[in-house]
Enzyme design. Sequence first.
Site, mmCIF file in Angstrom:
data_model
loop_
_atom_site.group_PDB
_atom_site.id
_atom_site.type_symbol
_atom_site.label_atom_id
_atom_site.label_comp_id
_atom_site.label_asym_id
_atom_site.label_seq_id
_atom_site.Cartn_x
_atom_site.Cartn_y
_atom_site.Cartn_z
ATOM 1 N N ASP A 1 -8.715 4.345 -2.506
ATOM 2 C CA ASP A 1 -7.499 4.116 -3.282
ATOM 3 C C ASP A 1 -6.293 4.746 -2.603
ATOM 4 O O ASP A 1 -5.203 4.178 -2.613
ATOM 5 C CB ASP A 1 -7.659 4.670 -4.696
ATOM 6 C CG ASP A 1 -6.391 4.491 -5.524
ATOM 7 O OD1 ASP A 1 -5.998 3.340 -5.755
ATOM 8 O OD2 ASP A 1 -5.788 5.505 -5.917
ATOM 9 N N ARG B 1 0.068 -0.714 -0.595
ATOM 10 C CA ARG B 1 0.622 -1.603 -1.620
ATOM 11 C C ARG B 1 2.131 -1.419 -1.750
ATOM 12 O O ARG B 1 2.866 -2.388 -1.953
ATOM 13 C CB ARG B 1 -0.054 -1.332 -2.971
ATOM 14 C CG ARG B 1 -1.441 -1.937 -3.104
ATOM 15 C CD ARG B 1 -2.165 -1.394 -4.310
ATOM 16 N NE ARG B 1 -1.400 -1.587 -5.533
ATOM 17 C CZ ARG B 1 -1.512 -0.797 -6.611
ATOM 18 N NH1 ARG B 1 -2.333 0.231 -6.602
ATOM 19 N NH2 ARG B 1 -0.796 -1.043 -7.684
ATOM 20 N N HIS C 1 -4.154 7.724 -19.489
ATOM 21 C CA HIS C 1 -3.349 7.308 -18.340
ATOM 22 C C HIS C 1 -2.170 6.485 -18.824
ATOM 23 O O HIS C 1 -2.307 5.648 -19.717
ATOM 24 C CB HIS C 1 -4.173 6.474 -17.360
ATOM 25 C CG HIS C 1 -3.373 6.008 -16.173
ATOM 26 N ND1 HIS C 1 -3.164 6.801 -15.061
ATOM 27 C CD2 HIS C 1 -2.709 4.846 -15.944
ATOM 28 C CE1 HIS C 1 -2.410 6.138 -14.198
ATOM 29 N NE2 HIS C 1 -2.115 4.957 -14.701
ATOM 30 N N LYS D 1 -10.275 5.885 -10.326
ATOM 31 C CA LYS D 1 -10.123 7.339 -10.455
ATOM 32 C C LYS D 1 -10.757 7.847 -11.744
ATOM 33 O O LYS D 1 -11.349 8.926 -11.775
ATOM 34 C CB LYS D 1 -8.637 7.709 -10.383
ATOM 35 C CG LYS D 1 -8.018 7.477 -9.007
ATOM 36 C CD LYS D 1 -6.620 8.032 -8.906
ATOM 37 C CE LYS D 1 -5.570 7.133 -9.503
ATOM 38 N NZ LYS D 1 -5.276 5.949 -8.683
ATOM 39 N N SER E 1 -7.139 0.467 -9.050
ATOM 40 C CA SER E 1 -6.564 1.759 -8.686
ATOM 41 C C SER E 1 -6.656 2.745 -9.843
ATOM 42 O O SER E 1 -7.085 3.892 -9.670
ATOM 43 C CB SER E 1 -5.103 1.572 -8.263
ATOM 44 O OG SER E 1 -4.509 2.812 -7.938
#
Length: 478
Positions: A169, A176, A90, A195, A191
């Site tokens: 989320d 947000r 990520h 996932k 967040s």
Amino acid sequence: MDRTGPGSSFPELIRKKRDGEKLLDEEIRRFVRAVTRGELQEGQMGAMLMAIRLRGMDPDETLTLTREMAVSGRVLEWPDSWQRRLVDKHSTGGVGDKVSLPLAPALAACGCKVPMISGRGLGHTGGTLDKLESVPGFNVSQSPEQMKCILEQVGCCIVGQSEDLVPADKVLYGLRDVTATVDSLPLITASILSKKAAEKVSALVLDVKFGSAALYTSLDSARTLAQSLVSVGNRLGICTVAMLSRMDGPLGQRVGHSLEVLEALQCLEGRGPADLHHLVTTLGGSVLWQCGEAGSVGQGAARIAATLADGSALGKFQAMLQAQGVEAGLAQALCTGTEEQRYQVLGRARAQEELPAAQDGTVQRVEALPIAQVLHELGAGRTQKGQPIKHHVGAELLVTVGQRVAKGSPWIRIHYDTPELSNDQRRTLQGALVLAGSEPFAPSCKVAEIILPQGSRSLEELTGEQGLGSSQALLCSA
């Protein structure tokens, strides 16, 4: 139902966090469930997000929030035989960051299973899904059953978040953005990792960006985020490592969706920009080390580089394109054709314009943010959710950091449709090129530091004989 526990209403829960008190596990659990079920008013959710942003959460609260978000919807299930090989990466977002496109197939070529769930562009940063959707026919919407089938056949897939995966989320992420709480450390941590926990991966490498075009501009603030992510990730049972990489200038030489696909294909052929190749091999090398497929990051990086050089990663990418909806002939032309043939598949912008260097000098840096902002104005990004984007809009850098350039020589090529490039935009772009009278020099390594879980092996064992240039390992004390 407006209760979070015995004698505790949602307004009381908001007050508790507003006043800096620690939330109990059960209180966080009830809050996430209420978010998922639509039992809270939008104002209540916004107030809680702001309370968390201002007062923070301790590591235990952040862990509980992440866990509860992860199980707010469907959790993916995989064959037991895949367990050690399920991996992901990520990035916190940047300009020209197309690392996922070559990295996922390179890891698959090394025997990993990569169920990569990616996102769309946010603000000035590009999204992996948007880049892939510049390929005609590519379908980012895949069910868990389809993902499993693609992983069995290919070894990797890059998909969007489905409706039933981490629904809490999806609700909080949207709020947000409109409540000025995007930069909250516990909310970012929850967040991202919720996932990955729902993906059931065994190993995760995080590319945490810092610099003028990153979410966190300073190295210290990015390090704090990386430490939070590594600590919580490992407490979730995911072997997690973070790398801090610079995001002042664009990654690679091309910015924009279809242009970045072209550059990713160069990387998949073992060529293209050195900074992109280095980041792909280093991140991939870390993943192979984390899941026990390499004795060090250096050895893992060499394995990733080999898949790029021998064509096996490119073959996986072609197979992934076909598995996700791209017609076989187009996938072959894209992966094995010349650049002109690739342009025929992806298409071109209506016009290109090159800008000249205003003076002689050595390139000190190329600022990513003004380039990204101009491309955003030209249609490469969104101003609201769901807005269509122009995949062909982009920029090619014709110079590299440390290179000597002459006055009047072209340094950037802008690809655009309509509107046309304005004089104000030209001035903004010209301000992105920073020159000085110094001698030519070699640019610094993108990776600045590596954040390891507490109790990890030594730096020497981590890096192996190849090392990581200027990288430095820091044990996570969070």
